[in-house]
Design an enzyme around this catalytic site. Structure first.
Site, PDB file in Angstrom:
ATOM      1  CD  GLU A   1      -2.659   0.979   2.638  1.00 50.16           C
ATOM      2  OE1 GLU A   1      -2.359   0.396   3.607  1.00 50.16           O
ATOM      3  OE2 GLU A   1      -3.940   1.738   2.624  1.00 50.16           O
TER       4      GLU A   1
ATOM      5  CE  LYS B   1      -7.398   1.502   3.723  1.00 46.81           C
ATOM      6  NZ  LYS B   1      -5.930   1.783   4.293  1.00 46.81           N
TER       7      LYS B   1
ATOM      8  CB  CYS C   1      -4.606  -1.755   4.386  1.00 51.40           C
ATOM      9  SG  CYS C   1      -3.583  -2.010   5.881  1.00 51.40           S
TER      10      CYS C   1
HETATM   11  N1  LIG Z   1      -3.079   1.043   6.126  1.00 47.90           N
HETATM   12  C1  LIG Z   1      -4.122   0.485   6.963  1.00 47.90           C
HETATM   13  O1  LIG Z   1      -5.174   0.508   6.416  1.00 47.90           O
HETATM   14  C2  LIG Z   1      -3.744   0.151   8.200  1.00 47.90           C
HETATM   15  C3  LIG Z   1      -4.887  -0.792   8.734  1.00 47.90           C
HETATM   16  C4  LIG Z   1      -4.343  -1.319   9.973  1.00 47.90           C
HETATM   17  O2  LIG Z   1      -3.017  -0.900  10.575  1.00 47.90           O
HETATM   18  C5  LIG Z   1      -5.304  -1.999  10.961  1.00 47.90           C
HETATM   19  O3  LIG Z   1      -4.834  -2.039  12.277  1.00 47.90           O
HETATM   20  O4  LIG Z   1      -6.378  -2.110  10.564  1.00 47.90           O
END
Ligand SMILES: NC(=O)CCC(=O)C(=O)O
Length: 327
Positions: free
Chosen positions: A77, A161, A202
């Site tokens: 990402e 996302k 993520c």
């Molecule tokens: N970049 C993100 O979306 C981080 C997500 C993350 O760290 C989490 O705990 O969920």
């Protein structure tokens, strides 16, 4: 190969997929997956792109005798800019991708898309090119967007996302992507000659519906470019990937940047590939690295035959969340 939007019977939902005249998932074949846990991500976008290219070409050589040339390479990402809501507007690029229409790379306004396309072609591999901040000129919004390229360098899928990373753990981490980003509105996958691959980014991993819908759409492998942090990483990074893999009996993988304690955001690292039984096939540490995993459909078939939850659902007792996303 190109993508199209398929509108579901539910008016607000849609998903996109690449297709080749059939909605049937490709026959799942063995393939080699490489994750690049990219380091040296700084303020200079050109240097970030140059370093990503070098690492993709390095990964494309494989790691004989342990791993042959990979079929699919993945970046993390936000690989072309520092990670933080203040940076997204400054680094955002216009991609202008419309599902269902052939994308002309030569006319692309995006420096990163052009660079990734050229590198996928040079390396002759499928490339899930991490994510970049994307500015959509039609709605003025900025998205966190993953782009996918065929070995011919064609842009075949974009996933924005869906769930923005807005958290506040006092004394540990406060992060608010929604300060400058907008969440995507579609569920996406792409077809290769070896598998159907579902996409998330993520924080999307915390919402099991996305993975479940992708799995019921026939994805055998789900891959999420990611960047967990040193607070939530040790708690949930492995747990969530193994959970999504076992829930859906699919291969599940997340690719992180390397940890850089001089950066504003401290990524967890530990890029990982998990098999459909929940076994970790490969895991990186927290430094820059390339890891390779052999994806073997036998494990997928054995998991589903031995523990047949995919055919034991009780949609008479609870709803099927994928309803409206299947065609
Ligand atoms: N970049 C993100 O979306 C981080 C997500 C993350 O760290 C989490 O705990 O969920």
């Amino acid at each position: 190969m190109f993508s199209r939007i398929v509108r579901s019977s539910l008016p607000h939902y849609r998903f996109t997929r690449s297709f080749s005249m059939t909605s049937t998932a490709p026959t799942f074949k063995p393939f080699t997956l490489a994750l690049i846990q990219l380091g040296h991500i700084g303020a200079d976008k050109s240097s970030n792109l140059k370093h990503a290219r070098e690492m993709i070409l390095k990964a494309a050589k494989g790691d004989e005798p342990r791993a042959p040339k990979p079929d699919l390479i993945v970046l993390p990402e936000c690989f072309n800019s520092p990670y933080g809501h203040v940076h997204f507007p400054q680094y955002a690029e216009t991609i202008g991708y419309t599902s269902g229409q052939k994308y002309d790379i030569n006319k692309s306004e995006s420096e990163s898309v052009k660079a990734l396309s050229a590198t996928a072609k040079e390396a002759g591999v499928w490339l899930l090119g991490g994510t970049i901040p994307e500015r959509d000129t039609s709605d003025g919004n900025i998205y966190n967007a993953a782009t996918v390229y065929s070995p011919a360098g064609d842009l075949v899928a974009v996933h924005r996302k869906v769930h923005l990373f807005d958290i506040d753990i006092p004394g540990k981490i406060t992060f608010k992507e929604s300060e400058t980003l907008t969440g995507g509105h579609s569920i996406n996958f792409f077809d290769t000659e070896f598998a159907r691959i579902g996409l998330g980014i993520c924080y999307d991993v915390r919402f099991p519906e996305l993975a479940m819908i992708n799995a019921r759409q026939g994805c055998q492998v789900l891959i999420y470019p990611s960047a967990f942090n040193t607070t939530t990483g040790p708690l949930h990074w492995e747990l969530l990937q193994r959970a999504r893999a076992v829930d859906n009996q699919v291969f599940f993988s997340m690719c992180s940047p390397a940890r850089d304690l001089t950066a504003g955001y401290h990524a967890w690292g530990h890029s990982m590939v998990v098999d459909p039984m929940g076994k970790i096939l490969m895991e990186a540490g927290h430094d820059e690295d390339i890891i390779f995993a052999q994806i073997d459909p036998t494990t997928f078939k054995e998991a589903r035959a031995g523990i047949p939850v995919t055919t034991q659902r009780r949609f008479d007792v609870y709803p099927d969340v994928s309803k409206g996303f299947m065609n």
